[in-house]
Design an enzyme around this catalytic site. Structure first.
Site, short mmCIF file in Angstrom:
data_model
loop_
_atom_site.label_atom_id
_atom_site.label_comp_id
_atom_site.label_asym_id
_atom_site.label_seq_id
_atom_site.Cartn_x
_atom_site.Cartn_y
_atom_site.Cartn_z
N ALA A 6 0.89 -1.29 0.10
CA ALA A 6 0.00 -0.06 0.11
C ALA A 6 0.80 1.10 -0.02
O ALA A 6 1.53 1.39 0.80
CB ALA A 6 -0.91 0.14 1.08
N SER A 8 1.25 5.19 -0.17
CA SER A 8 0.07 6.48 0.02
C SER A 8 0.94 7.55 -0.75
O SER A 8 0.24 8.50 -1.02
CB SER A 8 0.42 6.67 1.38
OG SER A 8 1.78 7.28 1.92
N GLY A 9 2.13 7.41 -1.30
CA GLY A 9 2.85 8.51 -1.88
C GLY A 9 3.93 9.18 -0.79
O GLY A 9 4.44 10.22 -1.41
N VAL A 11 6.97 8.77 2.25
CA VAL A 11 8.40 8.36 2.30
C VAL A 11 8.35 7.12 3.05
O VAL A 11 8.99 5.95 2.72
CB VAL A 11 9.27 9.32 3.04
CG1 VAL A 11 8.96 9.58 4.42
CG2 VAL A 11 10.83 8.63 2.81
N ASP A 12 7.47 6.65 4.08
CA ASP A 12 7.51 5.57 4.89
C ASP A 12 6.96 4.54 3.84
O ASP A 12 7.73 3.35 3.79
CB ASP A 12 6.66 5.79 5.98
CG ASP A 12 7.18 6.75 7.05
OD1 ASP A 12 8.42 6.94 7.13
OD2 ASP A 12 6.17 7.55 7.70
N SER A 13 5.74 4.64 3.11
CA SER A 13 5.27 3.37 2.39
C SER A 13 6.27 3.16 1.14
O SER A 13 6.35 1.93 0.75
CB SER A 13 3.84 3.64 2.14
OG SER A 13 3.95 5.04 1.11
N CYS A 101 -10.44 3.86 9.25
CA CYS A 101 -9.68 3.74 8.04
C CYS A 101 -8.84 2.49 7.85
O CYS A 101 -8.95 1.44 7.23
CB CYS A 101 -8.94 5.08 7.58
SG CYS A 101 -8.24 4.76 5.93
N CYS A 199 -7.58 13.32 6.86
CA CYS A 199 -7.19 13.44 5.16
C CYS A 199 -8.29 14.04 4.45
O CYS A 199 -8.03 14.61 3.25
CB CYS A 199 -6.72 12.03 4.65
SG CYS A 199 -8.19 10.98 4.47
#
Length: 368
Positions: A6, A8-9, A11-13, A101, A199
């Protein structure tokens, strides 16, 4: 293993997906479109799930050499997160949409689709760790990076979801190391700001946003004895423990600030009072789940720690299932705990479970 990352856009993902690739998994990246009309650009660190975010996710996937897709979950997100958020405020509660979510979108709808397509795990950039105990049972634990620990918002995961989840960042000691790794990997999101706020309310003004969904019927602001102190233009946007924005012209007799103690949607009343009446000693919730293996005898009171905010401190407590609901008795009082929030139960660093708070008991007054 076939892994659905997944993305998200952020840095972590992106780094989490990179680590999954490096570990030899067959990884496919997916970005969730959660809005039918996403914003074109983020405003600094506010919001997420914009068109810019999907483009950043695709660039990261291209850099990693993995397939990438955008999946439209906007209708499911509206029903399970946005509509739930509105309904909770209409009922005078204060919900946590990030919990919903994770519970209903990322680790339910997404995982359900992923498993149906033959994927074996969902990989995300959450800061938490999954540990296998001596009996082979999986447990969710806090991240080593306590400042970024996200085990709280993952407390809604059940045993099956935990078995199909991967959190490659859990053992990382700091966010700075993640950014350095992203830079070394040539990922353009290395210095992208973290997102915050809700969000679907990127402007950050929850009260203004709610005006389009929750009736702004005026009502009375009263004290615990029912004496009118002022008026309000709608209960939406008020939350337990709120001090600012009450607009009460007459000061309290003791000249001390007053806080929101209770929200009564049926009578349209906001009850206010002194800070000491915000002290909460007990939490109750019928909507509870266990994260991983449940206690053998949950009806027997057990010692634990409880956390009620994503980055809040834990307090020692005892918990038990009584008459079909979880009852958490706090060893130290908490202040301003609204119904609708989530209490996550810890045993040391392990997440044992969670409940949505239905009601509280105050140490001073009769409780909410």
């Amino acid at each position: 293993m076939r892994v659905l990352a997944a993305m998200s856009g952020g840095v972590d993902s992106a780094v989490a997906a990179a680590r999954a690739v490096e570990q030899g998994h067959d990884v496919i990246g997916v970005h969730l479109a959660l809005s039918r009309m996403p914003g074109t650009l983020r405003t600094g660190s506010r919001g997420c799930c914009t068109i810019e975010d999907s483009m950043d996710a695709q660039r990261a996937a291209n850099k990693l050499g993995i397939p990438f897709y955008v999946w439209d979950f906007s209708e499911r997100f509206k029903l399970d997160v946005v509509d739930d958020f509105v309904a909770e405020y209409q009922a005078g509660r204060t919900p946590n949409p990030c919990m919903r979510c994770n519970e209903r979108i990322k680790f339910s709808a997404l995982l359900e689709r992923g498993l149906s397509l033959g994927f074996e795990a969902i990989c995300t950039g959450h800061y938490a760790s999954i540990i296998e105990d001596a009996r082979g049972d999986l447990e969710l634990h806090r991240s080593l990076e306590m400042a970024k620990d996200q085990s709280y918002v993952l407390g809604v995961l059940n045993a099956n979801q935990l078995a199909h989840s991967m959190f490659p960042l859990g053992a990382t000691a700091s966010k700075d190391l993640i950014r350095q790794e992203a830079t070394a990997r040539g990922l353009s999101v290395a210095n992208k700001p973290d997102s915050y706020d809700i969000c679907f309310i990127p402007e950050g003004d929850t009260r203004e946003w709610l005006k389009d969904f929750v009736p702004t019927d005026p009502g009375k602001i009263v004290d615990s004895d029912g004496n009118q102190l002022g008026v309000h233009d709608g209960h939406a946007g008020f939350t337990i423990g709120q001090r600012k924005g009450l607009r009460i012209g007459t000061p309290a007799v003791d000249r001390k600030p007053r806080y929101v103690l209770e929200i009564r949607p049926k009578t349209k009343e906001i009850v206010v009072g002194p800070e000491e009446e915000l002290q909460v000693s007990d939490l109750f919730g019928a909507r509870y789940t266990w994260c991983g293996k449940a206690p053998e005898n949950p009806e027997d009171a057990f010692d634990c720690d409880v956390q009620i905010r994503a980055h809040g401190d834990t307090v020692p407590a005892t918990a038990a299932i009584v008459d079909g609901q979880m009852h958490v008795q706090l060893n130290e009082p908490l202040y301003g705990v609204p119904a609708g929030q989530t209490a996550v139960i810890y045993l040391g660093t392990r997440v044992l479970g969670q409940m949505t708070i239905d009601k509280t008991r105050s140490k001073v007054s009769t409780g909410a």
